[in-house]
Design a protein around this motif. Sequence first.
Motif, short mmCIF file in Angstrom:
data_model
loop_
_atom_site.label_atom_id
_atom_site.label_comp_id
_atom_site.label_asym_id
_atom_site.label_seq_id
_atom_site.Cartn_x
_atom_site.Cartn_y
_atom_site.Cartn_z
N ILE A 1 -40.94 -3.78 42.12
CA ILE A 1 -40.56 -3.72 40.70
C ILE A 1 -41.37 -4.76 39.94
N ILE A 2 -42.05 -4.29 38.89
CA ILE A 2 -42.81 -5.17 38.01
C ILE A 2 -42.08 -5.19 36.67
N VAL A 3 -41.67 -6.37 36.24
CA VAL A 3 -40.96 -6.50 34.97
C VAL A 3 -41.92 -7.04 33.92
N ILE A 4 -41.91 -6.38 32.76
CA ILE A 4 -42.66 -6.88 31.60
C ILE A 4 -41.64 -7.62 30.74
N ALA A 5 -41.81 -8.95 30.65
CA ALA A 5 -40.84 -9.77 29.91
C ALA A 5 -40.92 -9.47 28.42
N ALA A 6 -39.77 -9.39 27.80
CA ALA A 6 -39.66 -9.20 26.36
C ALA A 6 -39.28 -10.54 25.73
N PRO A 7 -39.46 -10.68 24.41
CA PRO A 7 -39.02 -11.93 23.76
C PRO A 7 -37.54 -12.18 24.06
N GLY A 8 -37.21 -13.41 24.42
CA GLY A 8 -35.82 -13.75 24.73
C GLY A 8 -35.40 -13.31 26.12
N PHE A 9 -36.33 -12.93 26.95
CA PHE A 9 -36.05 -12.44 28.29
C PHE A 9 -35.44 -13.56 29.13
#
Length: 137
Positions: free
Chosen positions: A83-91
């Motif tokens: 699983i590759i997570v793309i961090a979002a603002p406020g992650f």
Amino acid sequence: MLFMIRPCFLVIDREFPGSISTRKLVIETAKFNVITAYSGQEALDVFTRFPAVSGIVLDGGLDDVPCGELAAKIKQLQPKVPIIVIAAPGFDGCPQADYQLESFDPAKLLEILRSIKPEAAAQIEKRNEELSREKLV
């Protein structure tokens, strides 16, 4: 002609009106296959139907299911799927993810995807070179 099974990735992305996922376009440009889900619940439904994906690209900013919860459910179904997570603002993190990108960087994402399936990535690259040479002839 060389036969290959191309890697297939499940991209879980927020839905934006009138646009296709940029992540999906980047991955398909690298000649990998993509299945797209636009919510956490849809992702679980799709993953249940297609569990043999090569990996998952998960938008850390999904609204309906928190990233950590979704990743944990996916790992319960298929513990070895990357699983590759793309961090979002406020992650706030996703400990179940195998990789995390701080922002959407297409080159870094492709580097990770190629590292997950290096043999297939090399075959695709070789095929691209063959096709380029054919055009020149």
